[in-house]
Enzyme design. Sequence first.
Site, PDB file in Angstrom:
ATOM      1  N   TYR A 145      22.608  18.785  25.053  1.00 54.78           N
ATOM      2  CA  TYR A 145      23.846  19.279  25.092  1.00 54.78           C
ATOM      3  C   TYR A 145      23.877  20.584  24.540  1.00 54.78           C
ATOM      4  O   TYR A 145      23.098  21.302  23.772  1.00 54.78           O
ATOM      5  CB  TYR A 145      24.270  18.536  23.637  1.00 54.78           C
ATOM      6  CG  TYR A 145      25.745  18.718  23.351  1.00 54.78           C
ATOM      7  CD1 TYR A 145      25.952  19.687  22.041  1.00 54.78           C
ATOM      8  CD2 TYR A 145      26.604  18.257  24.220  1.00 54.78           C
ATOM      9  CE1 TYR A 145      27.377  19.650  21.768  1.00 54.78           C
ATOM     10  CE2 TYR A 145      28.065  18.428  23.721  1.00 54.78           C
ATOM     11  CZ  TYR A 145      28.423  18.993  22.927  1.00 54.78           C
ATOM     12  OH  TYR A 145      29.678  19.308  22.256  1.00 54.78           O
ATOM     13  N   ASP A 240      18.982  27.773  25.584  1.00 54.26           N
ATOM     14  CA  ASP A 240      19.986  27.386  24.916  1.00 54.26           C
ATOM     15  C   ASP A 240      19.749  27.630  23.340  1.00 54.26           C
ATOM     16  O   ASP A 240      18.958  26.470  23.024  1.00 54.26           O
ATOM     17  CB  ASP A 240      20.782  26.201  25.459  1.00 54.26           C
ATOM     18  CG  ASP A 240      21.876  25.733  24.035  1.00 54.26           C
ATOM     19  OD1 ASP A 240      22.722  25.096  24.531  1.00 54.26           O
ATOM     20  OD2 ASP A 240      22.210  26.549  23.167  1.00 54.26           O
ATOM     21  N   LYS A 268      26.156  29.217  15.804  1.00 54.41           N
ATOM     22  CA  LYS A 268      25.980  28.775  14.454  1.00 54.41           C
ATOM     23  C   LYS A 268      25.408  29.705  13.504  1.00 54.41           C
ATOM     24  O   LYS A 268      26.265  30.230  12.885  1.00 54.41           O
ATOM     25  CB  LYS A 268      24.810  27.552  14.543  1.00 54.41           C
ATOM     26  CG  LYS A 268      25.199  26.197  15.494  1.00 54.41           C
ATOM     27  CD  LYS A 268      24.360  25.293  15.503  1.00 54.41           C
ATOM     28  CE  LYS A 268      24.777  24.289  16.491  1.00 54.41           C
ATOM     29  NZ  LYS A 268      25.530  23.198  16.233  1.00 54.41           N
TER      30      LYS A 268
HETATM   31  P1  KE4 Z   1      29.631  24.920  19.759  1.00 49.81           P
HETATM   32  O1  KE4 Z   1      30.541  24.999  20.961  1.00 49.81           O
HETATM   33  O2  KE4 Z   1      29.981  23.335  18.876  1.00 49.81           O
HETATM   34  O3  KE4 Z   1      29.577  25.916  18.701  1.00 49.81           O
HETATM   35  O4  KE4 Z   1      28.204  24.932  20.387  1.00 49.81           O
HETATM   36  C1  KE4 Z   1      27.792  23.934  21.242  1.00 49.81           C
HETATM   37  C2  KE4 Z   1      26.264  23.651  21.466  1.00 49.81           C
HETATM   38  C3  KE4 Z   1      25.538  24.277  22.461  1.00 49.81           C
HETATM   39  N1  KE4 Z   1      24.330  24.092  22.191  1.00 49.81           N
HETATM   40  C4  KE4 Z   1      23.553  23.449  21.525  1.00 49.81           C
HETATM   41  C5  KE4 Z   1      22.077  23.371  21.498  1.00 49.81           C
HETATM   42  C6  KE4 Z   1      24.396  22.944  20.356  1.00 49.81           C
HETATM   43  O5  KE4 Z   1      23.592  22.044  19.591  1.00 49.81           O
HETATM   44  C7  KE4 Z   1      25.462  22.853  20.213  1.00 49.81           C
HETATM   45  C8  KE4 Z   1      26.356  22.160  19.387  1.00 49.81           C
HETATM   46  N2  KE4 Z   1      25.754  21.178  18.459  1.00 49.81           N
HETATM   47  C9  KE4 Z   1      26.499  20.091  17.883  1.00 49.81           C
HETATM   48  C10 KE4 Z   1      25.635  19.165  17.097  1.00 49.81           C
HETATM   49  N3  KE4 Z   1      24.601  18.723  17.746  1.00 49.81           N
HETATM   50  C11 KE4 Z   1      27.668  20.572  17.134  1.00 49.81           C
HETATM   51  C12 KE4 Z   1      28.484  19.595  16.276  1.00 49.81           C
HETATM   52  C13 KE4 Z   1      29.720  19.025  16.736  1.00 49.81           C
HETATM   53  O6  KE4 Z   1      29.859  19.003  18.338  1.00 49.81           O
HETATM   54  O7  KE4 Z   1      30.731  18.731  16.199  1.00 49.81           O
END
Ligand code: KE4
Length: 427
Positions: A145, A240, A268
């Site tokens: 993801y 990523d 994060k």
């Molecule tokens: P954000 O756009 O949510 O800040 O980041 C996206 C993203 C990109 N790459 C990786 C490896 C990630 O894990 C994420 C976002 N992680 C999720 C939890 N697995 C965020 C939680 C959510 O979607 O509310």
Amino acid sequence: MPAPTRSSQLFAEAKRYIPGGVNSPVRAFRGVGGEPFFVERANGAHLWDADGRELIDYVLTWGPAILGHAPRVVLDAIAATAAKGVSFGIPNPYEVEMAKLICEWVPSIEKVRMVNSGTEATMSCIRLARGFTGRSKIVKFEGCYHGHVDSLLVKAGSGALTHGTPDSAGVPQELADLTITLPYNDADAVRAVFAREGKEIAAVIVESVPANAGLYLPRPGYIELLRELCTQHDTVFIFDEVMTGFRLARGGYQQICGVKPDLTALGKVIGGGLPVGAFGGRREIMDQLSPDGPVYQAGTLSGNPLAMAAGLAQLRELDRVNGWAKLEELGAAFEDGTRSALKRAGKDYVFQRIGSMFCLYFMSGEVWNLADAYRSDKAAFGRYFHACLDAGVYFAPSQFEAGFLSLAHTPDDLAKTAEVVTRALAA
Ligand code: KE4
């Protein structure tokens, strides 16, 4: 009928105004059943919900709270900076400090641009790779993801997987057709794609350590193979590290595995809990970005002083106390506790960890990719999740998420958690 809790009242009201009652799907507890609690306040490794219940937190706002919640150094930086204004929309000294720190800590990053989320970071990497190579196709991996980017919401992990929508509606087929999705850890599959169409591939994007279908690790040599194939075909290799950056090591997972990507996405931890993402890499690629180059990318709040100050305070504190060594100690202690709980409960479930990130799969055997992770007993995980929550321990509300530790987790927290986990596994 028990009296409604404050959280349930809030959720009922939230659902009137917010789709699903949440601002991000995974928070809706669909992966485990029941309704989400609402948090009133957080401090250190603990949360207090709207009904006053105290919880040990292993989600840590999905990774950012690496020092624990509301760390004094971050709060002080926010207060001091906010007093001078929170966003100017014109360069400020903090964004230069942040850029310098990132380029010093992550050797593969020669230039970096700040954005406001991990999604923006990976989205910008994809557009930049396509602009730099003049190619359109990209390769991603099942279960990984990378945020809700149209081109990457194809067989995606995290909430998309939890909600059974790995291929989101709203993504035009013409666009999805440009995304080649492969099984992770399958060397033959990626070799075959490059043999067939390597010169048409703009980028390979991979989670440094896939942690959006639980947590599984690259097989020895796999990351190196991706690097080698990208080099051979002039394809941009995108790491990523939104989840692993500044968490697994000062220089992220790439410092651990020793592979240099062409571009890295960050998020994060970098914002200290405020909305921050970043992407950076080889100078010749980054210089393709507007205003110097033809690839457009922009953001009103990118590099705003408040988020920069919070992120700098968090990162500098992590470095000052060599937090990564402590996080490894905490991770090992947490693993010991979990493995002894599994033993006491007579369960041979799969527990996987790297540093302060972990996942307990409700299945036996091994987990190296999404197909393996799918074999987990999600219903059993849901019962376990609620048994732990009822006993004051909050794990991620989905089998397809990783858990996190912070520097604020104490030996008492871990001891209590091991007891709770033992009882929950036995139930
Ligand atoms: P954000 O756009 O949510 O800040 O980041 C996206 C993203 C990109 N790459 C990786 C490896 C990630 O894990 C994420 C976002 N992680 C999720 C939890 N697995 C965020 C939680 C959510 O979607 O509310």
